[in-house]
Design an enzyme around this catalytic site. Structure first.
Site, PDB file in Angstrom:
ATOM      1  N   VAL A  49       3.262  73.987  26.498  1.00 19.37           N
ATOM      2  CA  VAL A  49       2.617  73.793  27.803  1.00 19.37           C
ATOM      3  C   VAL A  49       1.353  72.955  27.707  1.00 19.37           C
ATOM      4  O   VAL A  49       0.918  72.367  28.712  1.00 19.37           O
ATOM      5  CB  VAL A  49       2.298  75.147  28.488  1.00 19.37           C
ATOM      6  N   ASN A 106       3.244  82.067  32.375  1.00 15.95           N
ATOM      7  CA  ASN A 106       2.741  83.166  31.558  1.00 15.95           C
ATOM      8  C   ASN A 106       2.098  82.699  30.255  1.00 15.95           C
ATOM      9  O   ASN A 106       1.233  83.378  29.713  1.00 15.95           O
ATOM     10  CB  ASN A 106       3.901  84.117  31.237  1.00 15.95           C
ATOM     11  N   ALA A 147     -13.373  82.348  31.457  1.00 17.39           N
ATOM     12  CA  ALA A 147     -13.539  81.136  32.264  1.00 17.39           C
ATOM     13  C   ALA A 147     -12.184  80.519  32.597  1.00 17.39           C
ATOM     14  O   ALA A 147     -11.948  80.082  33.734  1.00 17.39           O
ATOM     15  CB  ALA A 147     -14.411  80.129  31.520  1.00 17.39           C
ATOM     16  N   TYR A 168     -12.312  82.515  27.394  1.00 17.69           N
ATOM     17  CA  TYR A 168     -11.045  83.065  27.899  1.00 17.69           C
ATOM     18  C   TYR A 168     -11.218  83.487  29.356  1.00 17.69           C
ATOM     19  O   TYR A 168     -10.393  83.168  30.212  1.00 17.69           O
ATOM     20  CB  TYR A 168     -10.622  84.252  27.041  1.00 17.69           C
TER      21      TYR A 168
END
Length: 297
Positions: free
Chosen positions: A64, A91, A158, A156
């Site tokens: 991703v 996810n 943020a 994380y």
């Protein structure tokens, strides 16, 4: 096309943890699930797990964080789904731990690219077909960390807070075209993400937070005692099957209580509790003794 089983759903990061739980839940509910993973070996392993459970899943290889990989994978998926999937569950993600000043620019970019930019990129790839069909769902898996910021997990948090803001905007933008966008906000579950995060802690030898990193590592590695992620998968299923899905699904009692307490508690009190939980602050001796007595019961 209305919401319902039998329709195609892409689940990113399907090879383990919450992604695997979502894949199994949806496959057993009758959806045509396409799970994305990062390698052919991971794809074979995922298909074997789902096959053994009595369901079936199709797979696609996708990183991703790589724009080219995203275009290639969703071009392949379009061919598998008559032009594009009915739904996407974003996810895939990871947690970069460390004090804000200790996480370097490259690590920050990787965190934001994976957790924030990638879901928006994937939405860009699937929305034209969803608009043309006047139907579709996008479910973004966030975290309670998207609402409540924690020390030693600032980047994380943020990335997840940014994902929440983008999801809110996307929900309003796509609604007139028949596309529903939902956010799932889990608390902590045993998914492997925190054990992986422990391996990404910055070098404590050069940090002003040496003592705190030891406490943070203990917290991260203690994730083995957390409950399994099926409640998150069930929330995703509800978001996909409901005629009128909720904008947000807060999953787990811990997540709900944390959200409420953070909203109503004075900031100073909330900061103190978070510092205590992550080892940045020590409880007064009297409080420590009381907590020890409670643990001994």
């Amino acid at each position: 096309m209305s919401a319902g089983v039998g329709q195609s759903v892409v689940v990113t990061g399907a090879g383990r943890g919450i992604g695997r739980a979502i894949t199994l839940e949806l496959a057993h509910s009758g959806f045509d699930v396409i799970g994305t993973v990062r390698s052919d070996d991971d794809a074979r392993a995922l298909r074997a797990v789902v096959d053994r459970s009595g369901a079936a899943v199709r797979t696609a290889v996708l990183d991703v964080a790589d724009p080219t990989s995203c275009v290639r994978a969703f071009t392949e998926i379009a061919g598998m789904t008559d032009g594009g999937p009915w739904a996407v569950v974003n996810n895939a993600g990871f947690a970069q731990p460390g004090a804000v000043e200790d996480v370097d620019d490259e690590q920050v970019r990787r965190q934001l690219e994976t957790n924030l930019v990638a879901p928006a990129r994937i939405a860009r790839l699937v929305l034209p077909t969803m608009r043309a069909r006047r139907s579709g769902r996008i479910v973004n898996v966030s975290s309670i960390a998207g609402r409540v910021s924690l020390p030693m997990l600032g980047w994380y948090c943020a990335s997840k807070r940014g994902l929440e803001s983008v999801t809110d905007a996307l929900r309003m933008e796509t609604a007139p075209f028949g596309v529903r966008v939902c956010l799932v906000e889990p608390g902590s579950y045993d998914t492997g993400i925190w054990e992986t995060a422990a391996k990404l802690l910055p070098d404590e030898r050069t940090s002003a937070y040496q003592e705190q990193y030891a406490a943070a590592e203990d917290v991260l590695r203690g994730s083995r005692d957390l409950p399994g992620p099926r409640p998150v998968a069930q929330a995703v299923r509800r978001a996909l099957t409901a005629r009128n899905p909720q904008p947000r699904y807060l999953v787990g009692n811990a997540a709900r209580s944390t959200a409420v307490l953070d909203a109503v508690a004075p900031t100073a009190a909330s900061d103190w509790a978070k510092q205590l939980a992550t080892g940045l602050r020590q409880a007064p001796p009297r409080v420590s003794r009381a907590l020890a007595r409670l643990r001994g019961r």
